[in-house]
Design a protein around this motif. Structure first.
Motif, PDB file in Angstrom:
ATOM      1  N   ASN A   6      -2.763  -5.424  -2.807  1.00 50.93           N
ATOM      2  CA  ASN A   6      -1.770  -4.499  -2.274  1.00 50.93           C
ATOM      3  C   ASN A   6      -0.705  -4.855  -3.661  1.00 50.93           C
ATOM      4  OD1 ASN A   6       0.597  -3.001  -1.949  1.00 50.93           O
ATOM      5  ND2 ASN A   6       0.439  -3.673   0.396  1.00 50.93           N
ATOM      6  N   THR A   7      -1.077  -3.624  -4.896  1.00 51.70           N
ATOM      7  CA  THR A   7       0.118  -4.245  -6.147  1.00 51.70           C
ATOM      8  C   THR A   7       0.876  -3.068  -6.325  1.00 51.70           C
ATOM      9  OG1 THR A   7      -2.152  -3.772  -7.298  1.00 51.70           O
ATOM     10  CG2 THR A   7      -1.863  -5.826  -7.123  1.00 51.70           C
ATOM     11  N   SER A  34       8.493   3.802  -3.757  1.00 56.27           N
ATOM     12  CA  SER A  34       9.337   4.310  -2.536  1.00 56.27           C
ATOM     13  C   SER A  34       8.421   4.101  -1.214  1.00 56.27           C
ATOM     14  CB  SER A  34      10.031   5.921  -2.440  1.00 56.27           C
ATOM     15  OG  SER A  34       8.738   6.866  -2.722  1.00 56.27           O
ATOM     16  N   ILE A  35       7.041   4.152  -1.794  1.00 53.34           N
ATOM     17  CA  ILE A  35       6.106   3.637  -0.626  1.00 53.34           C
ATOM     18  C   ILE A  35       6.117   1.809   0.074  1.00 53.34           C
ATOM     19  CG2 ILE A  35       3.449   3.481  -0.202  1.00 53.34           C
ATOM     20  CD1 ILE A  35       4.585   5.671  -0.662  1.00 53.34           C
ATOM     21  N   ASN A  36       6.021   1.862   1.102  1.00 53.73           N
ATOM     22  CA  ASN A  36       6.319   0.693   1.453  1.00 53.73           C
ATOM     23  C   ASN A  36       4.888   0.081   1.414  1.00 53.73           C
ATOM     24  OD1 ASN A  36       6.325  -1.340   3.566  1.00 53.73           O
ATOM     25  ND2 ASN A  36       7.256  -0.315   4.933  1.00 53.73           N
ATOM     26  N   ASN A  37       5.468  -1.513   0.719  1.00 55.34           N
ATOM     27  CA  ASN A  37       4.300  -1.988   0.401  1.00 55.34           C
ATOM     28  C   ASN A  37       3.238  -2.556   1.917  1.00 55.34           C
ATOM     29  OD1 ASN A  37       5.531  -3.578   0.871  1.00 55.34           O
ATOM     30  ND2 ASN A  37       5.007  -5.007  -0.854  1.00 55.34           N
ATOM     31  N   GLU A  38       4.071  -2.479   2.654  1.00 52.00           N
ATOM     32  CA  GLU A  38       2.977  -2.829   3.979  1.00 52.00           C
ATOM     33  C   GLU A  38       2.604  -2.067   4.853  1.00 52.00           C
ATOM     34  OE1 GLU A  38       6.346  -4.343   6.992  1.00 52.00           O
ATOM     35  OE2 GLU A  38       6.957  -5.537   5.272  1.00 52.00           O
ATOM     36  N   TYR A  40       0.290   0.281   2.878  1.00 49.44           N
ATOM     37  CA  TYR A  40      -0.733  -0.051   2.177  1.00 49.44           C
ATOM     38  C   TYR A  40      -2.505   0.900   2.623  1.00 49.44           C
ATOM     39  CZ  TYR A  40      -3.915  -0.861  -2.382  1.00 49.44           C
ATOM     40  OH  TYR A  40      -4.167  -0.968  -2.494  1.00 49.44           O
ATOM     41  N   GLU A  41      -2.405  -0.187   3.569  1.00 51.23           N
ATOM     42  CA  GLU A  41      -3.829   0.589   3.893  1.00 51.23           C
ATOM     43  C   GLU A  41      -3.755   1.598   4.197  1.00 51.23           C
ATOM     44  OE1 GLU A  41      -6.501  -1.967   5.109  1.00 51.23           O
ATOM     45  OE2 GLU A  41      -5.699  -3.746   3.921  1.00 51.23           O
ATOM     46  N   GLU A  42      -3.056   2.228   4.913  1.00 54.63           N
ATOM     47  CA  GLU A  42      -2.815   3.656   5.472  1.00 54.63           C
ATOM     48  C   GLU A  42      -2.620   4.957   4.197  1.00 54.63           C
ATOM     49  OE1 GLU A  42      -0.901   0.821   5.931  1.00 54.63           O
ATOM     50  OE2 GLU A  42      -0.880   1.053   8.420  1.00 54.63           O
ATOM     51  N   LEU A  43      -2.023   4.127   2.951  1.00 53.87           N
ATOM     52  CA  LEU A  43      -2.439   5.294   1.983  1.00 53.87           C
ATOM     53  C   LEU A  43      -3.653   5.033   0.822  1.00 53.87           C
ATOM     54  CD1 LEU A  43      -0.299   6.457  -0.639  1.00 53.87           C
ATOM     55  CD2 LEU A  43      -0.006   4.574  -1.620  1.00 53.87           C
ATOM     56  N   LEU A  71       5.249   7.005   4.945  1.00 49.04           N
ATOM     57  CA  LEU A  71       4.987   5.956   4.467  1.00 49.04           C
ATOM     58  C   LEU A  71       6.213   5.058   3.536  1.00 49.04           C
ATOM     59  CD1 LEU A  71       1.086   6.545   3.336  1.00 49.04           C
ATOM     60  CD2 LEU A  71       1.562   5.296   5.369  1.00 49.04           C
ATOM     61  N   ARG A  72       6.973   5.623   3.113  1.00 46.61           N
ATOM     62  CA  ARG A  72       8.287   5.336   2.911  1.00 46.61           C
ATOM     63  C   ARG A  72       9.579   4.748   3.453  1.00 46.61           C
ATOM     64  NH1 ARG A  72      10.476  10.846   0.717  1.00 46.61           N
ATOM     65  NH2 ARG A  72      11.724   9.667  -0.602  1.00 46.61           N
ATOM     66  N   LYS A  73       9.885   3.999   2.203  1.00 46.23           N
ATOM     67  CA  LYS A  73      10.584   3.019   2.542  1.00 46.23           C
ATOM     68  C   LYS A  73      11.677   3.695   3.707  1.00 46.23           C
ATOM     69  CE  LYS A  73       9.680  -0.044  -1.084  1.00 46.23           C
ATOM     70  NZ  LYS A  73      10.139  -0.907  -2.182  1.00 46.23           N
ATOM     71  N   VAL A  74      12.270   1.911   4.491  1.00 50.75           N
ATOM     72  CA  VAL A  74      12.879   2.926   5.921  1.00 50.75           C
ATOM     73  C   VAL A  74      14.729   2.190   4.262  1.00 50.75           C
ATOM     74  CG1 VAL A  74      14.049   2.656   7.626  1.00 50.75           C
ATOM     75  CG2 VAL A  74      11.552   2.815   7.237  1.00 50.75           C
TER      76      VAL A  74
END
Length: 74
Positions: A6-7, A34-38, A40-43, A71-74
């Motif tokens: 996850n980078t 803008s993607i929530n790095n938490e 990552y697996e779903e992405l 998956l975006r950051k809130v």
């Protein structure tokens, strides 16, 4: 490229590949930063599914965009 890590670079790569495969014009909504790095697996799961398919219906494309939006950051 090792997508198991996850980078920020991997997130950018995944988003780039998804938008290219879907031939998306408006990619501003899918910026890597803008993607929530938490999420990552779903992405990665979305990426793998998109890469396996050859064609997408408009409904499938809309569902994918909505899923990535989730998956975006809130």
């Amino acid at each position: 490229m090792d997508l198991s890590k996850n980078t920020p670079e991997n997130i950018e790569y995944l988003i780039g590949q998804i938008t290219e495969k879907l031939r998306m014009v408006n990619t501003a909504a899918m910026r890597a930063e803008s993607i929530n790095n938490e999420m990552y697996e779903e992405l990665v799961e979305i990426y793998e599914m998109v890469m396996k398919k050859e064609h997408f219906s408009p409904g499938e494309m809309q569902a994918l965009v909505e899923e990535i939006g989730r998956l975006r950051k809130v």
